[in-house]
Design an enzyme around this catalytic site. Structure first.
Site, PDB file in Angstrom:
ATOM      1  N   GLY A 197      25.142  -0.236 -19.245  1.00  0.00           N
ATOM      2  CA  GLY A 197      25.161  -0.672 -20.635  1.00  0.00           C
ATOM      3  C   GLY A 197      24.181   0.058 -21.532  1.00  0.00           C
ATOM      4  O   GLY A 197      24.411   0.204 -22.726  1.00  0.00           O
ATOM      5  N   ASP A 198      23.054   0.500 -20.964  1.00  0.00           N
ATOM      6  CA  ASP A 198      22.065   1.275 -21.727  1.00  0.00           C
ATOM      7  C   ASP A 198      21.468   2.328 -20.797  1.00  0.00           C
ATOM      8  O   ASP A 198      20.267   2.351 -20.544  1.00  0.00           O
ATOM      9  CB  ASP A 198      20.987   0.364 -22.298  1.00  0.00           C
ATOM     10  CG  ASP A 198      20.066   1.080 -23.279  1.00  0.00           C
ATOM     11  OD1 ASP A 198      20.417   2.204 -23.698  1.00  0.00           O
ATOM     12  OD2 ASP A 198      19.010   0.530 -23.620  1.00  0.00           O
ATOM     13  N   PHE A 199      22.332   3.207 -20.317  1.00  0.00           N
ATOM     14  CA  PHE A 199      21.953   4.188 -19.293  1.00  0.00           C
ATOM     15  C   PHE A 199      21.245   5.370 -19.950  1.00  0.00           C
ATOM     16  O   PHE A 199      21.742   6.494 -19.997  1.00  0.00           O
ATOM     17  CB  PHE A 199      23.204   4.644 -18.538  1.00  0.00           C
ATOM     18  CG  PHE A 199      22.938   5.209 -17.172  1.00  0.00           C
ATOM     19  CD1 PHE A 199      22.610   4.373 -16.114  1.00  0.00           C
ATOM     20  CD2 PHE A 199      23.032   6.569 -16.934  1.00  0.00           C
ATOM     21  CE1 PHE A 199      22.378   4.896 -14.841  1.00  0.00           C
ATOM     22  CE2 PHE A 199      22.809   7.102 -15.674  1.00  0.00           C
ATOM     23  CZ  PHE A 199      22.478   6.263 -14.629  1.00  0.00           C
ATOM     24  N   SER A 200      20.055   5.098 -20.459  1.00  0.00           N
ATOM     25  CA  SER A 200      19.269   6.113 -21.162  1.00  0.00           C
ATOM     26  C   SER A 200      18.182   6.663 -20.244  1.00  0.00           C
ATOM     27  O   SER A 200      17.845   6.070 -19.212  1.00  0.00           O
ATOM     28  CB  SER A 200      18.635   5.522 -22.417  1.00  0.00           C
ATOM     29  OG  SER A 200      17.639   4.573 -22.074  1.00  0.00           O
ATOM     30  N   ASN A 203      15.360   4.420 -19.064  1.00  0.00           N
ATOM     31  CA  ASN A 203      15.658   3.304 -18.167  1.00  0.00           C
ATOM     32  C   ASN A 203      15.921   3.744 -16.735  1.00  0.00           C
ATOM     33  O   ASN A 203      16.384   2.946 -15.916  1.00  0.00           O
ATOM     34  CB  ASN A 203      16.861   2.518 -18.699  1.00  0.00           C
ATOM     35  CG  ASN A 203      16.524   1.728 -19.940  1.00  0.00           C
ATOM     36  OD1 ASN A 203      15.376   1.338 -20.142  1.00  0.00           O
ATOM     37  ND2 ASN A 203      17.515   1.484 -20.786  1.00  0.00           N
TER      38      ASN A 203
END
Length: 271
Positions: A197-200, A203
């Protein structure tokens, strides 16, 4: 994010709870990178004790912190994640205390060792394939396009979207223009997998050259695989277009769907 100080020192909050005993003796640093709306403190420097993270959310953000706690409990069967030490929920607040995954973020590693970019991207692609191979039938969380569009519209209508934080491609655009242009990219057929969902880059945690875990899993759920691919691709653009191209090659996509990619990046502007 390299131009900002990633942490600043802060004081320990008074929680008056059974969590307090685990907080004594630590030094505290406030995270300046996360954009979730929650406050995130790193607890460090206590002799013979592991580093910890304390995340606090108030109001609607308390629900986001709760979502992360639930997903941490579920995801630990499949992926390397922080361990929950304590969770406290009141009508207005939520506190989540977890262990820290030792190491540095992928962003930090790319900044410090730019020549390692290809190896970093290769590891990210393998890790993402592993995540996306989790059987969809096992996942109880929905994060698909329809669900996210409802959330995005609610945030837009309530004035919660920060247009000053838009990517350079949409710098100066009003929120309504992003909404309109995003819908021009629909429809498309979903390719549903379990997504982070927020694979930055902030993270994903590396230690001694190996990708050992991920954090900030509050948006985990079933969605199109481009939910993760687009965000990671966008982050890699801060370093090199060649790394963006390599991501898709190593993930196993010969011809990236730029329509899906741009839709996902526009949708992410609302969060």
């Amino acid at each position: 994010m390299s131009h900002i100080q990633r942490e600043t020192s802060c004081s320990r909050p008074r929680l008056n709870s059974n969590m307090d005993a685990d907080l004594y003796g630590y030094k505290w640093a406030r995270d300046n990178v996360g954009q979730s709306g929650a406050t995130i403190d790193r607890l460090y420097g206590k002799p013979d004790a592991p580093e910890l993270f304390l995340k606090h959310g108030k109001g609607s953000v308390a629900n986001d912190v709760t979502d992360e706690m639930v997903r941490l409990n579920w995801m630990t069967e499949f992926m390397p994640l922080p361990t929950i030490k304590h969770f406290i929920r009141t009508p207005d607040d939520a506190w989540l205390l977890t262990t820290a995954i030792p190491g540095k973020t992928a962003f930090q590693v790319l900044e410090e060792y730019p020549d390692s970019g290809e190896n970093i991207v290769d590891a990210l692609a393998v890790f993402l394939r592993r995540l996306h191979s989790i059987p969809v039938c096992n996942c109880p969380f929905n994060s698909d396009r329809v669900f996210r569009l409802v959330q995005a519209q609610s945030r837009m209508n309530n004035g919660l979207v920060d247009a000053s934080d838009f990517d350079d491609e949409r710098n100066g655009w009003p929120v309504e223009q992003v909404w309109k242009e995003m819908h021009k990219l629909l429809p498309f057929s979903p390719d549903s997998v379990v997504t982070h969902g927020d694979f930055s880059l902030d993270n994903l945690i590396f230690d001694e050259g190996k990708l050992i875990g991920c954090i900030d899993v509050g948006r985990v759920g079933i969605a199109d695989r481009y939910q993760d691919l687009a965000i990671l691709w966008n982050c890699l653009g801060e370093f090199s277009p060649s790394l963006q191209k390599r991501l898709f090659q190593k993930y196993g996509i010969d011809n990236p769907d730029m329509n899906k990619l741009q839709f996902t990046l526009m949708l992410d502007e609302f969060f």
